[in-house]
Motif scaffolding. Structure first.
Motif, PDB file in Angstrom:
ATOM      1  N   SER A  90       1.752 -19.126  -4.637  1.00  0.00           N
ATOM      2  CA  SER A  90       0.778 -19.578  -3.650  1.00  0.00           C
ATOM      3  C   SER A  90       1.040 -21.040  -3.276  1.00  0.00           C
ATOM      4  O   SER A  90       1.061 -21.400  -2.090  1.00  0.00           O
ATOM      5  CB  SER A  90      -0.643 -19.421  -4.194  1.00  0.00           C
ATOM      6  N   TYR A  93      -7.551  -7.198  -9.020  1.00  0.00           N
ATOM      7  CA  TYR A  93      -8.705  -7.971  -8.560  1.00  0.00           C
ATOM      8  C   TYR A  93      -8.469  -9.464  -8.788  1.00  0.00           C
ATOM      9  O   TYR A  93      -8.694 -10.280  -7.890  1.00  0.00           O
ATOM     10  CB  TYR A  93      -9.984  -7.523  -9.269  1.00  0.00           C
ATOM     11  N   SER A 122      -6.036 -10.919  -6.376  1.00  0.00           N
ATOM     12  CA  SER A 122      -6.589 -11.088  -5.032  1.00  0.00           C
ATOM     13  C   SER A 122      -7.422 -12.358  -4.907  1.00  0.00           C
ATOM     14  O   SER A 122      -7.610 -12.872  -3.797  1.00  0.00           O
ATOM     15  CB  SER A 122      -7.440  -9.871  -4.652  1.00  0.00           C
ATOM     16  N   GLN A 123      -7.923 -12.864  -6.037  1.00  0.00           N
ATOM     17  CA  GLN A 123      -8.778 -14.050  -6.013  1.00  0.00           C
ATOM     18  C   GLN A 123      -8.002 -15.367  -6.036  1.00  0.00           C
ATOM     19  O   GLN A 123      -8.571 -16.429  -5.806  1.00  0.00           O
ATOM     20  CB  GLN A 123      -9.738 -14.020  -7.218  1.00  0.00           C
ATOM     21  N   ASN A 162      -5.636 -16.477  -3.997  1.00  0.00           N
ATOM     22  CA  ASN A 162      -5.577 -17.053  -2.651  1.00  0.00           C
ATOM     23  C   ASN A 162      -5.916 -15.947  -1.658  1.00  0.00           C
ATOM     24  O   ASN A 162      -5.165 -14.976  -1.549  1.00  0.00           O
ATOM     25  CB  ASN A 162      -4.182 -17.625  -2.373  1.00  0.00           C
ATOM     26  N   PRO A 163      -7.008 -16.066  -0.918  1.00  0.00           N
ATOM     27  CA  PRO A 163      -7.409 -15.005   0.010  1.00  0.00           C
ATOM     28  C   PRO A 163      -6.445 -14.830   1.173  1.00  0.00           C
ATOM     29  O   PRO A 163      -6.532 -13.823   1.894  1.00  0.00           O
ATOM     30  CB  PRO A 163      -8.783 -15.476   0.516  1.00  0.00           C
ATOM     31  N   GLU A 164      -5.504 -15.774   1.361  1.00  0.00           N
ATOM     32  CA  GLU A 164      -4.548 -15.665   2.449  1.00  0.00           C
ATOM     33  C   GLU A 164      -3.169 -15.169   1.991  1.00  0.00           C
ATOM     34  O   GLU A 164      -2.205 -15.226   2.734  1.00  0.00           O
ATOM     35  CB  GLU A 164      -4.418 -17.000   3.180  1.00  0.00           C
ATOM     36  N   ARG A 222      -1.482 -11.637   0.812  1.00  0.00           N
ATOM     37  CA  ARG A 222      -1.780 -10.217   0.661  1.00  0.00           C
ATOM     38  C   ARG A 222      -0.904  -9.610  -0.439  1.00  0.00           C
ATOM     39  O   ARG A 222       0.226 -10.059  -0.681  1.00  0.00           O
ATOM     40  CB  ARG A 222      -1.610  -9.477   1.985  1.00  0.00           C
ATOM     41  N   GLN A 246     -11.461  -5.740  -1.050  1.00  0.00           N
ATOM     42  CA  GLN A 246     -10.732  -7.006  -0.958  1.00  0.00           C
ATOM     43  C   GLN A 246      -9.771  -6.970   0.238  1.00  0.00           C
ATOM     44  O   GLN A 246      -8.790  -6.219   0.225  1.00  0.00           O
ATOM     45  CB  GLN A 246      -9.943  -7.274  -2.249  1.00  0.00           C
ATOM     46  N   ASN A 295      -7.389  -8.791   1.216  1.00  0.00           N
ATOM     47  CA  ASN A 295      -5.978  -9.146   1.004  1.00  0.00           C
ATOM     48  C   ASN A 295      -5.242  -8.182   0.081  1.00  0.00           C
ATOM     49  O   ASN A 295      -4.078  -8.422  -0.262  1.00  0.00           O
ATOM     50  CB  ASN A 295      -5.831 -10.585   0.501  1.00  0.00           C
ATOM     51  N   SER A 354      -5.596 -15.073  10.636  1.00  0.00           N
ATOM     52  CA  SER A 354      -5.541 -15.143   9.174  1.00  0.00           C
ATOM     53  C   SER A 354      -6.189 -13.884   8.623  1.00  0.00           C
ATOM     54  O   SER A 354      -6.876 -13.144   9.348  1.00  0.00           O
ATOM     55  CB  SER A 354      -6.279 -16.378   8.658  1.00  0.00           C
ATOM     56  N   THR A 380      -8.632 -13.733   6.439  1.00  0.00           N
ATOM     57  CA  THR A 380     -10.087 -13.930   6.448  1.00  0.00           C
ATOM     58  C   THR A 380     -10.663 -13.752   7.847  1.00  0.00           C
ATOM     59  O   THR A 380     -11.672 -13.062   8.032  1.00  0.00           O
ATOM     60  CB  THR A 380     -10.424 -15.334   5.923  1.00  0.00           C
TER      61      THR A 380
END
Length: 453
Positions: A191, A220, A223-224, A226-228, A230, A252, A254, A442, A444
């Motif tokens: 990330s 899970y 996925s937390q 970085n929400p950007e 995938r 989720q 992403n 993005s 999000t």
């Protein structure tokens, strides 16, 4: 090992092999060596091999013979074989064919620097011992090739399933999982380095287990980070797919709405011979459950044509399964016998080659027809595409993938590799979606707007 020596790794086969090559990069760089840009510039060329099918091994054999020719003019060149072919062919490749200097199995990569020193001392060097503990969890892979956008992260090694056609348990050993903490640390580093897509790898990822941490829990937590970024994963097994993971994917944004779920065959009799511990009915019920929980999910699969004793009726049942599921993508192969597998010991590889080829051709033709229809249904839909690079056909167009893993081509405009771009599909082929770009976006923003709509 002298620090001025350079190495080059050629990788064949699956995503796991590419991830392994990145581990070897790290080990050799830590030992003072430097990566070369081409094999011709290298003092050490290592070939990371695949044993899953005969064609893969044939490519490796041919390449090793080419490298032997190069060694005749460059006496100082060291050539080695890594990975899945190592244990199977160690005697032939060193003693009989005299093709290589070093042979290293998938669990012995830490030993490569020592083995290279043995070669420098004039000896052939071999370590193909399998391990019950090795996961390389403490080694940070060095990604010397790739687009800097997508990365593979290995979460476990080996396989306990013992499917009758598969050599992986014999070449990669028993299942063992990396600590979740080390996986998340690697994801965090990716990330920070700007990666946008990560695929978690294992021979059977849904068997992942680190104490109380399951594969669903790992997905899970990933996925937390970085929400950007995938996330994808490969490959799960239908026999124990975690249903709680489906709900996590649905929740989720992403976590990609794409699942590779290998079927291998479509008849209960064939699945039994393959030692796949599920029935056709159970497999289709799982597909239905996935579609119910994750609307719009796409599927890919693995299919083997011409496995031992396959009848025409069994072949037709495989075709009908593929049609009933409507896969978005399939990896399709004719069966090739692998030594040491149960099929090699117990069954006769008795389907004639011409029949295998004909059945594989029918499978491929039908799948292309299915994909053509599936892709036509996408016209008018909007997707978020991660741009991977320039289209193969035109510098004026870019290529990327939807979260459902469909390839999309669209005009370059002012977008760049690594951008997320919202597109609208305007046309399609059996392999590709054609689209017009709407705007840079993005995860999000795009999925938040989709939820609101």
């Amino acid at each position: 090992m002298a620090s001025d020596k350079k190495f080059f790794i050629e990788t064949y086969g699956c995503q796991m092999n590419f991830a392994d090559s990145e581990i070897v990069n790290s080990i050799l760089i830590e030992d003072g060596m430097q990566p070369a840009e081409t094999p011709e510039q290298a003092d050490v060329v290592l070939v990371n091999t695949c044993s899953i099918r005969e064609n893969a091994e044939t490519r490796v054999w041919n390449r090793l013979k080419e490298l032997r020719t190069i060694k005749k003019t460059n006496k100082e060149l060291t050539v080695g074989v890594l990975g899945c072919m190592a244990e199977r062919i160690k005697d032939r490749i060193i003693e009989q064919e005299h093709l290589v200097d070093i042979v290293v199995g998938p669990d012995a990569y830490r030993d490569i620097p020592r083995l290279l020193k043995e070669v420098d001392d004039g000896r052939k060097a071999v370590n193909v011992l399998l391990s019950l503990e090795e996961t390389y969890a403490d080694i940070t892979p060095v990604r010397t090739v790739g687009n800097g956008i997508s990365a593979f992260v290995s979460i476990m090694r080996g396989c306990d399933n013992m499917c009758s056609f598969c050599v992986v348990p014999f070449t990669r050993g028993r299942e063992r999982s990396r600590p979740m903490e080390s996986i998340l640390k690697e994801i965090q580093q990716l990330s920070e380095d700007g990666y946008k897509e990560i695929t978690l790898l294992g021979q059977n990822v849904n068997s992942y287990k680190d104490g109380e941490n399951t594969f669903a829990k790992l997905m899970y937590e990933a996925s937390q980070v970085n929400p950007e970024i995938r996330f994808r994963f490969s490959s799960p097994h239908p026999k124990d797919f975690p249903i709680d993971l489906l709900h996590i994917i649905a929740e989720q944004p992403n976590l990609c709405n794409y699942i590779h779920i290998p079927a291998q065959a479509g008849s209960d009799s064939m699945l039994e011979r393959m030692r796949r511990p599920y029935t056709r009915e159970q497999y289709l019920a799982l597909i239905d459950q996935m579609r119910e929980i994750i609307p719009g999910v796409s599927f890919s699969t693995d299919i083997i044509a011409g496995f031992c004793h396959e009848t025409e009726e069994e072949h037709q049942q495989t075709l009908s399964l593929m049609k009933e599921v409507g896969y978005d993508l399939a990896y399709m192969f004719a069966y090739s016998e692998r030594e040491r597998t149960l099929a090699h010991r117990k069954f006769e590889d008795d389907v004639p080659e011409e029949v295998k080829k004909r059945r594989l051709s029918e499978i491929i033709t039908q799948q292309m027809d299915i994909q053509k229809v599936r892709n036509q249904e996408e016209i008018g839909n909007r997707h978020l595409v991660l741009v991977e690079g320039t289209s193969k056909k035109s510098e004026e167009q870019l290529s990327g993938r939807t979260d459902t893993n469909k390839i999309v081509v669209f005009d370059r405009s002012d977008f760049e590799p690594g951008d997320y771009v919202e597109v609208e599909v305007t046309d399609s082929t059996s392999a590709t979606l054609l689209a017009k770009p709407i705007k840079k976006s993005s995860i999000t923003e795009f999925f938040g707007a989709a939820v609101e709509a």
